[in-house]
Design an enzyme around this catalytic site. Structure first.
Site, mmCIF file in Angstrom:
data_model
loop_
_atom_site.group_PDB
_atom_site.id
_atom_site.type_symbol
_atom_site.label_atom_id
_atom_site.label_comp_id
_atom_site.label_asym_id
_atom_site.label_seq_id
_atom_site.Cartn_x
_atom_site.Cartn_y
_atom_site.Cartn_z
ATOM 1 N N ASP A 13 0.807 -1.225 0.000
ATOM 2 C CA ASP A 13 0.000 0.000 0.000
ATOM 3 C C ASP A 13 0.838 1.273 0.000
ATOM 4 O O ASP A 13 0.442 2.299 0.547
ATOM 5 C CB ASP A 13 -0.971 0.019 1.206
ATOM 6 C CG ASP A 13 -1.865 -1.195 1.218
ATOM 7 O OD1 ASP A 13 -2.181 -1.706 0.125
ATOM 8 O OD2 ASP A 13 -2.251 -1.636 2.320
ATOM 9 N N LYS A 16 1.767 2.033 -5.114
ATOM 10 C CA LYS A 16 2.324 1.446 -6.344
ATOM 11 C C LYS A 16 1.406 1.695 -7.541
ATOM 12 O O LYS A 16 1.873 1.969 -8.644
ATOM 13 C CB LYS A 16 2.538 -0.073 -6.165
ATOM 14 C CG LYS A 16 3.549 -0.408 -5.075
ATOM 15 C CD LYS A 16 3.663 -1.901 -4.848
ATOM 16 C CE LYS A 16 2.424 -2.538 -4.267
ATOM 17 N NZ LYS A 16 2.070 -2.096 -2.906
ATOM 18 N N GLY A 40 -4.488 -4.428 -3.735
ATOM 19 C CA GLY A 40 -5.505 -3.434 -4.068
ATOM 20 C C GLY A 40 -4.766 -2.179 -4.472
ATOM 21 O O GLY A 40 -4.117 -1.549 -3.646
ATOM 22 N N HIS A 41 -4.778 -1.871 -5.754
ATOM 23 C CA HIS A 41 -3.990 -0.752 -6.268
ATOM 24 C C HIS A 41 -4.927 0.355 -6.742
ATOM 25 O O HIS A 41 -5.810 0.110 -7.570
ATOM 26 C CB HIS A 41 -3.076 -1.227 -7.411
ATOM 27 C CG HIS A 41 -2.040 -2.218 -6.955
ATOM 28 N ND1 HIS A 41 -1.137 -2.815 -7.806
ATOM 29 C CD2 HIS A 41 -1.759 -2.705 -5.718
ATOM 30 C CE1 HIS A 41 -0.351 -3.631 -7.098
ATOM 31 N NE2 HIS A 41 -0.722 -3.583 -5.842
ATOM 32 N N GLN A 221 2.066 -6.106 -3.072
ATOM 33 C CA GLN A 221 2.544 -6.178 -1.688
ATOM 34 C C GLN A 221 3.822 -5.336 -1.512
ATOM 35 O O GLN A 221 4.070 -4.434 -2.289
ATOM 36 C CB GLN A 221 2.790 -7.637 -1.247
ATOM 37 C CG GLN A 221 1.504 -8.445 -1.047
ATOM 38 C CD GLN A 221 0.922 -9.008 -2.341
ATOM 39 O OE1 GLN A 221 1.603 -9.669 -3.104
ATOM 40 N NE2 GLN A 221 -0.345 -8.731 -2.605
HETATM 41 P P1 GDP Z 1 -0.794 0.212 -3.534
HETATM 42 O O1 GDP Z 1 -1.358 -1.058 -3.025
HETATM 43 O O2 GDP Z 1 0.676 0.326 -3.289
HETATM 44 O O3 GDP Z 1 -1.131 0.491 -4.971
HETATM 45 O O4 GDP Z 1 -1.473 1.377 -2.672
HETATM 46 P P2 GDP Z 1 -3.039 1.521 -2.311
HETATM 47 O O5 GDP Z 1 -3.775 1.967 -3.512
HETATM 48 O O6 GDP Z 1 -3.533 0.301 -1.609
HETATM 49 O O7 GDP Z 1 -2.993 2.636 -1.200
HETATM 50 C C1 GDP Z 1 -2.389 3.883 -1.452
HETATM 51 C C2 GDP Z 1 -3.436 4.986 -1.185
HETATM 52 O O8 GDP Z 1 -2.780 6.234 -1.172
HETATM 53 C C3 GDP Z 1 -4.469 5.091 -2.290
HETATM 54 O O9 GDP Z 1 -5.672 5.518 -1.728
HETATM 55 C C4 GDP Z 1 -3.898 6.163 -3.222
HETATM 56 O O10 GDP Z 1 -4.892 6.842 -3.956
HETATM 57 C C5 GDP Z 1 -3.254 7.078 -2.218
HETATM 58 N N1 GDP Z 1 -2.076 7.814 -2.701
HETATM 59 C C6 GDP Z 1 -1.071 7.407 -3.515
HETATM 60 N N2 GDP Z 1 -0.131 8.361 -3.624
HETATM 61 C C7 GDP Z 1 -0.549 9.396 -2.839
HETATM 62 C C8 GDP Z 1 0.021 10.664 -2.508
HETATM 63 O O11 GDP Z 1 1.097 11.036 -2.934
HETATM 64 N N3 GDP Z 1 -0.729 11.444 -1.649
HETATM 65 C C9 GDP Z 1 -1.925 11.058 -1.130
HETATM 66 N N4 GDP Z 1 -2.570 11.863 -0.312
HETATM 67 N N5 GDP Z 1 -2.466 9.855 -1.435
HETATM 68 C C10 GDP Z 1 -1.779 9.041 -2.265
HETATM 69 P P1 IMO Z 2 -0.860 -4.283 -2.176
HETATM 70 O O1 IMO Z 2 -0.398 -4.828 -3.485
HETATM 71 C C1 IMO Z 2 -0.947 -4.627 2.171
HETATM 72 C C2 IMO Z 2 -0.936 -8.684 3.831
HETATM 73 C C3 IMO Z 2 -2.175 -9.112 4.579
HETATM 74 C C4 IMO Z 2 -1.572 -10.069 5.584
HETATM 75 C C5 IMO Z 2 -0.463 -10.748 4.786
HETATM 76 C C6 IMO Z 2 -0.852 -12.097 4.188
HETATM 77 O O2 IMO Z 2 -2.153 -3.571 -2.243
HETATM 78 O O3 IMO Z 2 0.223 -3.471 -1.536
HETATM 79 P P2 IMO Z 2 -2.389 -12.831 2.171
HETATM 80 O O4 IMO Z 2 -3.848 -12.574 1.889
HETATM 81 O O5 IMO Z 2 -1.471 -12.321 1.110
HETATM 82 O O6 IMO Z 2 -2.112 -14.261 2.512
HETATM 83 O O7 IMO Z 2 -2.092 -11.994 3.509
HETATM 84 O O8 IMO Z 2 -0.140 -9.851 3.730
HETATM 85 N N1 IMO Z 2 -1.154 -8.188 2.461
HETATM 86 C C7 IMO Z 2 -1.113 -6.902 2.100
HETATM 87 N N2 IMO Z 2 -0.953 -5.794 2.847
HETATM 88 N N3 IMO Z 2 -1.038 -4.526 0.833
HETATM 89 C C8 IMO Z 2 -1.175 -5.625 0.065
HETATM 90 O O9 IMO Z 2 -1.151 -5.593 -1.282
HETATM 91 C C9 IMO Z 2 -1.253 -6.888 0.702
HETATM 92 N N4 IMO Z 2 -1.405 -8.154 0.257
HETATM 93 C C10 IMO Z 2 -1.332 -8.944 1.343
HETATM 94 O O10 IMO Z 2 -2.817 -8.026 5.191
HETATM 95 O O11 IMO Z 2 -0.954 -9.344 6.612
HETATM 96 MG MG MG Z 3 -2.903 -1.715 -1.785
#
Ligand code: GDP
Ligand code: IMO
Ligand code: MG
Length: 422
Positions: A13, A16, A40-41, A221
């Site tokens: 998170d 990415k 979840g991206h 991840q």
């Molecule tokens: P990922 O799994 O690495 O793709 O990240 P996620 O989408 O799960 O979580 C990142 C969250 O931060 C999302 O809600 C993005 O929209 C948000 N985000 C990404 N870059 C920025 C930033 O520079 N500033 C802010 N405020 N939010 C950001």
């Molecule tokens: P993105 O790509 C954050 C965490 C889960 C748990 C551990 C194992 O959005 O960054 P799993 O379901 O993979 O067996 O869970 O890994 N986890 C993540 N945490 N971002 C993710 O993906 C994750 N994918 C798995 O919360 O701790």
């Molecule tokens: Mg994510």
């Protein structure tokens, strides 16, 4: 070099999705190489927000998505995601590796059963069946996307598995009734949609590299969730770090050029396991990070644990992945804090210090973070590097010096345009 990669340097998170969307502009193919819909991206373009779990983030901008052999694919989720994105008017091409393993309904049941069995030692998985599917892959009993093209073979494999999984679920005290015929029928429905996408994506990518096409690999991840180099057993079931890149898509390690490590300007984690720089989120800075950063999981909606940036963790990822450039996200979330802290090393219970992630989980859990303190900033300027306040640039410069990687992008908001290019 035509192939570059984006990896998460913390516990996932990091942002990415946003960074891949931004960098995809120059690529023809955007490739997921590990993980599944535990990811979840998020991609924000103007007023539109896209949350992708399996499709590569480049699909949003019309790039060709590839779901590589290293991924585990819930076929029903993939169908839903493809149809959902197309229904929103987004046009993209997609290829799914025939070697990718399928997450089937019993994997999700087993994920839940294993977690319940672990009780207080539960990993806090996403419940998507990721671990049990990778178990089957390693046990050589898995069902692969390519099997969807061969109904008889598919039925045979599902039947064999259902008999065993039923017994295992029973051993966990579960009463769920598995119905092999129903699973196969549902799979044949999904196959109607997925069949045109299924191919040997490794061969496709090798040809793309030979032809000089731009390829962007999209990690899921973060390195601290890597099954070998993360905080085992509180990890996911795939290799997040660089070794997984090549094997997960069928390229050679030397094909990969730039590796962009995405670093959230602070740290978050969902699920259980050690997190040295964690802060309480019911008050103070922890609360600020959770609330201003909207730190809730994109996949499960669970609140994320929050804390200061930990450079021991980031450097672990930099070394393991050969990170050449950093994309630092969410700098805007730190705005408004008087002081900002960065963990540079740990003090261990025996009084020694280290700047390495201890391989022993109990030692890591006992590590006490040692911080360097920086002056904060209240806003982030006009979207240019020069426009960033001096205090924010000092913070970024410190990351650059401590990691040895160049800062390429800085996130100052969730939107595609809220990105400072260095
Ligand atoms: P990922 O799994 O690495 O793709 O990240 P996620 O989408 O799960 O979580 C990142 C969250 O931060 C999302 O809600 C993005 O929209 C948000 N985000 C990404 N870059 C920025 C930033 O520079 N500033 C802010 N405020 N939010 C950001
Ligand atoms: P993105 O790509 C954050 C965490 C889960 C748990 C551990 C194992 O959005 O960054 P799993 O379901 O993979 O067996 O869970 O890994 N986890 C993540 N945490 N971002 C993710 O993906 C994750 N994918 C798995 O919360 O701790
Ligand atoms: Mg994510």
């Amino acid at each position: 070099m035509a192939v570059s990669a984006v990896v998460g340097t913390q516990w996932g998170d990091e942002g990415k999705g946003k960074i891949v969307d931004y960098l995809a502009e120059r690529a023809k193919y955007v490739v997921r190489f590990q993980g599944g819909n535990n990811a979840g991206h998020t991609i924000v373009v103007g007023d539109d927000t896209f949350k992708l779990h399996l499709l590569p983030s480049g699909c949003v901008s019309g790039k060709t998505g590839i779901v590589g052999n290293g991924c585990v694919v819930d076929p029903f989720v993939l169908v839903e995601e493809v149809e959902g994105l197309k229904a929103r008017g987004v046009e993209f091409d997609l290829f799914l590796s025939d070697r990718a393993h399928l997450i089937l309904p019993y994997h999700k049941l087993l994920d839940g059963a294993e977690e319940a069995f672990k009780g207080g030692r539960a990993v806090g998985t996403t419940g998507r069946g990721i671990g049990p599917c990778y178990q089957d892959k390693a046990s050589r009993t898995g069902v692969r996307a390519g099997d969807l093209l061969h109904p008889e073979r598919l039925a045979e494999r599902v039947n064999d598995n259902v008999a065993v999984k039923q017994a295992i679920l029973g051993a966990y005290g579960r009463e769920d009734e598995l119905d092999a015929e129903e699973i196969v029928n549902d799979l044949m429905g999904a196959a109607e949609v997925l069949r045109p996408f299924i191919t040997d994506t490794a061969a496709l990518l090798q040809d793309a590299v030979d032809g000089g096409d731009g390829v962007l690999l999209e990690g899921a991840q973060g390195v601290m969730l890597d099954i070998d180099h993360g905080t085992y057993p509180f990890v996911t079931s795939s290799n997040v770090a660089s070794g997984g890149m090549a094997s997960g898509c069928g390229l050679a390690p030397r094909d990969v050029g730039d590796v962009i490590g995405v670093v959230k300007a602070y740290t978050t984690r969902v699920g259980a396991g050690p997190f040295p720089s964690e802060l309480p989120t019911d008050a103070g800075v922890g609360k600020h990070l959770a609330e201003v950063g909207h730190e809730f999981g994109t996949t499960t909606g669970r609140p994320r644990r929050c804390g200061w940036l930990d450079l021991v963790v980031v450097n672990h990822a930099v070394r393991l992945c050969g990170v050449t450039h950093l994309a630092v996200t969410k700098m805007d979330v730190l705005a408004g804090l008087d002081e900002v802290q960065v963990c540079t090393h740990y003090e261990l219970p025996d009084g020694t210090t280290t700047n390495r992630v201890p391989s022993d989980p109990e030692l890591f859990a006992a590590a006490r973070p040692v911080y360097e303190t920086f002056e904060g900033w209240s806003e982030l300027g006009d979207g240019t590097w020069q426009g960033l306040p001096a205090t924010a640039r000092t913070y970024l410069q410190f990351l650059r010096e401590k990691t040895g990687a160049q800062i390429k992008l800085v996130g100052i908001g969730p939107g595609r345009s809220e990105t400072v290019v260095r």
